[in-house]
Write a protein that holds these residues in place. Structure first.
Motif, PDB file in Angstrom:
ATOM      1  N   CYS A  67       0.833  -1.210   0.000  1.00 25.67           N
ATOM      2  CA  CYS A  67       0.000   0.000   0.000  1.00 25.67           C
ATOM      3  C   CYS A  67       0.864   1.255   0.000  1.00 25.67           C
ATOM      4  N   GLY A  68       1.947   1.247   0.804  1.00 21.53           N
ATOM      5  CA  GLY A  68       2.847   2.391   0.810  1.00 21.53           C
ATOM      6  C   GLY A  68       3.498   2.607  -0.545  1.00 21.53           C
ATOM      7  N   LEU A  69       3.875   1.510  -1.204  1.00 28.46           N
ATOM      8  CA  LEU A  69       4.471   1.605  -2.533  1.00 28.46           C
ATOM      9  C   LEU A  69       3.475   2.191  -3.532  1.00 28.46           C
ATOM     10  N   ILE A  70       2.221   1.747  -3.472  1.00 28.23           N
ATOM     11  CA  ILE A  70       1.197   2.269  -4.382  1.00 28.23           C
ATOM     12  C   ILE A  70       0.989   3.764  -4.162  1.00 28.23           C
ATOM     13  N   VAL A  71       0.981   4.190  -2.897  1.00 31.01           N
ATOM     14  CA  VAL A  71       0.813   5.613  -2.588  1.00 31.01           C
ATOM     15  C   VAL A  71       1.988   6.425  -3.136  1.00 31.01           C
ATOM     16  N   VAL A  72       3.215   5.901  -2.958  1.00 28.77           N
ATOM     17  CA  VAL A  72       4.397   6.601  -3.468  1.00 28.77           C
ATOM     18  C   VAL A  72       4.354   6.709  -4.988  1.00 28.77           C
ATOM     19  N   LEU A  73       4.023   5.616  -5.662  1.00 24.90           N
ATOM     20  CA  LEU A  73       3.952   5.630  -7.126  1.00 24.90           C
ATOM     21  C   LEU A  73       2.870   6.591  -7.607  1.00 24.90           C
ATOM     22  N   SER A  74       1.733   6.591  -6.942  1.00 25.68           N
ATOM     23  CA  SER A  74       0.644   7.498  -7.330  1.00 25.68           C
ATOM     24  C   SER A  74       1.053   8.955  -7.129  1.00 25.68           C
ATOM     25  N   GLY A  75       1.705   9.247  -6.006  1.00 24.41           N
ATOM     26  CA  GLY A  75       2.168  10.611  -5.770  1.00 24.41           C
ATOM     27  C   GLY A  75       3.209  11.051  -6.776  1.00 24.41           C
ATOM     28  N   THR A  76       4.089  10.126  -7.160  1.00 26.52           N
ATOM     29  CA  THR A  76       5.109  10.450  -8.162  1.00 26.52           C
ATOM     30  C   THR A  76       4.475  10.792  -9.508  1.00 26.52           C
ATOM     31  N   ILE A  77       3.517   9.976  -9.926  1.00 18.68           N
ATOM     32  CA  ILE A  77       2.828  10.232 -11.193  1.00 18.68           C
ATOM     33  C   ILE A  77       2.107  11.569 -11.143  1.00 18.68           C
TER      34      ILE A  77
END
Length: 295
Positions: free
Chosen positions: A230-240
Motif C-alpha cells: 500500500c505504501g508503494l502504491i501511494v508513493v507511485l501514485s504521488g510520483t505520477i
C-alpha cells in the motif's frame, strides 16, 4: 569554466554514491521506493529557485510520496546479515532468480532487436521497459558489489573472489545499457511522460527482483507485506501526480497565447480590415484585387 556547474556535478556524484552505499546497508525494497524523495526535493527547490510554480495537485503528490515512504520505512524488512560475497552468489544462482534473469535477458533482446527499430520512436514503453528491466539487474548487482566493498572495508577482503569482479562487470554492462536507452527515451518523448512511467516500472521490477533473490518478505507477517504494498502504491501514485502537474502552468500559458479568437471578435476584426482596404483603394477593380490578395 563555470564553478556552479562543478558544484552541481559534484552534488550529483555524491548523491549517487550515497544511493550506492544505501544498498549495502538496507534492502532494495526500502531503498528503491525512497528514491521518490529526490523528486519531492527537486520540485520544492525548483519552486523557490527556478520560479516553477508548485500547484495544489503537486503539493498533494509530495504529501503522498512522503506518507507512502513513511509507511514503507515503518514496515520494511530487516537487512540480512551477509558475511561473504559467496553468500550473495548462492542467492543469485538459485533457480528462481536464474529464471528471472533469463526472462529479463530474453525480453530485453526482443525489445532491442525487434520492437525498438519498429516502435521505439512511437511507443514510450519500449525504451522505458528496456531501462527498467536492465535497471532491476543493475540494482541487484550494485547491492552485491556494495556489500562486498563494505565487508572489504571492515577487514574481510572480498576482492580476492571472482564473484566480486563478476558483479562489477554486470553493474557496468547494465548501467551503460540502461543509460543509453533512458537517454533515447528522453530525446524522443516528453520528460513528464517518461519519468513517471520509468519510475513505476523500475521500482516495481527492482522490488520483484529483490524479493526473488534476497527473499525480503520471508519471515514477515501478511500485515507488514500488505502495508508495504500500500505504501508503494501511494508513493507511485504521488510520483505520477507530481510529474503530470509540474508542467501545468507552462501548458496553460501556451494555450492562452495561441487560443483562437471568439467568432464575434474575428468578424469585427475582419470587417475593420476590409474597410481599411477599401479606404486605400481608388477603383472597384483595385478593391477587388486587394480583397483577393488579403484572403
Amino acid at each position: 569554466m563555470e564553478p556552479l556547474w562543478w558544484v552541481g556535478m559534484i552534488t550529483m556524484i555524491v548523491g549517487e554514491v550515497a544511493n550506492f552505499v544505501a544498498y549495502a546497508f538496507a534492502p532494495a525494497v526500502l531503498v528503491t521506493p525512497l528514491g521518490a524523495l529526490r523528486i519531492i526535493v527537486s520540485a520544492v527547490l525548483a519552486h523557490f529557485i527556478l520560479n516553477e510554480r508548485l500547484h495544489a495537485l503537486g503539493v498533494l503528490g509530495c504529501v503522498m510520496c512522503i506518507a507512502g515512504s513513511v509507511v514503507i520505512v515503518i514496515h520494511a524488512p530487516q537487512e540480512q546479515e551477509i558475511t561473504s560475497v559467496r553468500e550473495i552468489w548462492n542467492m543469485a544462482t538459485q533457480p528462481a532468480f536464474l529464471l528471472y534473469v533469463a526472462s529479463v535477458i530474453v525480453i530485453v533482446f526482443v525489445l532491442v532487436f525487434y520492437f525498438s527499430p519498429l516502435y521505439g520512436q512511437s511507443n514510450v514503453l519500449i525504451y522505458t521497459a528496456i531501462c527498467s528491466l536492465m535497471g532491476s539487474l543493475s540494482v541487484m548487482s550494485v547491492k552485491a558489489l556494495g556489500t562486498s566493498l563494505k565487508l572489504t572495508f571492515e577487514g574481510t577482503n572480498q576482492l580476492i573472489y571472482p564473484e566480486t569482479w563478476f558483479f562489477m562487470l554486470v553493474v557496468a554492462t547494465c548501467v551503460l545499457t540502461q543509460m543509453n536507452y533512458l537517454n533515447k527515451a528522453f530525446d524522443t518523448f516528453n520528460t513528464a511522460i517518461v519519468s513517471p512511467i520509468y519510475y513505476v516500472m523500475f521500482t516495481t521490477l527492482t522490488i520483484l527482483a529483490s524479493i526473488i533473490m534476497f527473499k525480503d518478505w520471508s519471515g514477515q507477517s501478511p500485515g507488514s507485506i500488505i502495508s508495504e504494498i500500500c505504501g508503494l502504491i501511494v508513493v507511485l501514485s504521488g510520483t505520477i501526480l507530481l510529474h503530470v502537474t509540474k508542467d501545468y502552468e507552462r501548458i496553460r500559458q501556451s494555450r492562452s497565447v495561441y487560443a483562437p479568437l471568439s467568432p464575434s471578435l474575428t468578424t469585427r476584426l475582419n470587417g475593420e480590415l476590409l474597410k481599411h482596404v477599401d479606404d486605400e483603394s481608388n477603383s472597384d477593380e483595385e478593391k477587388a484585387l486587394r480583397r483577393q490578395e488579403m484572403y
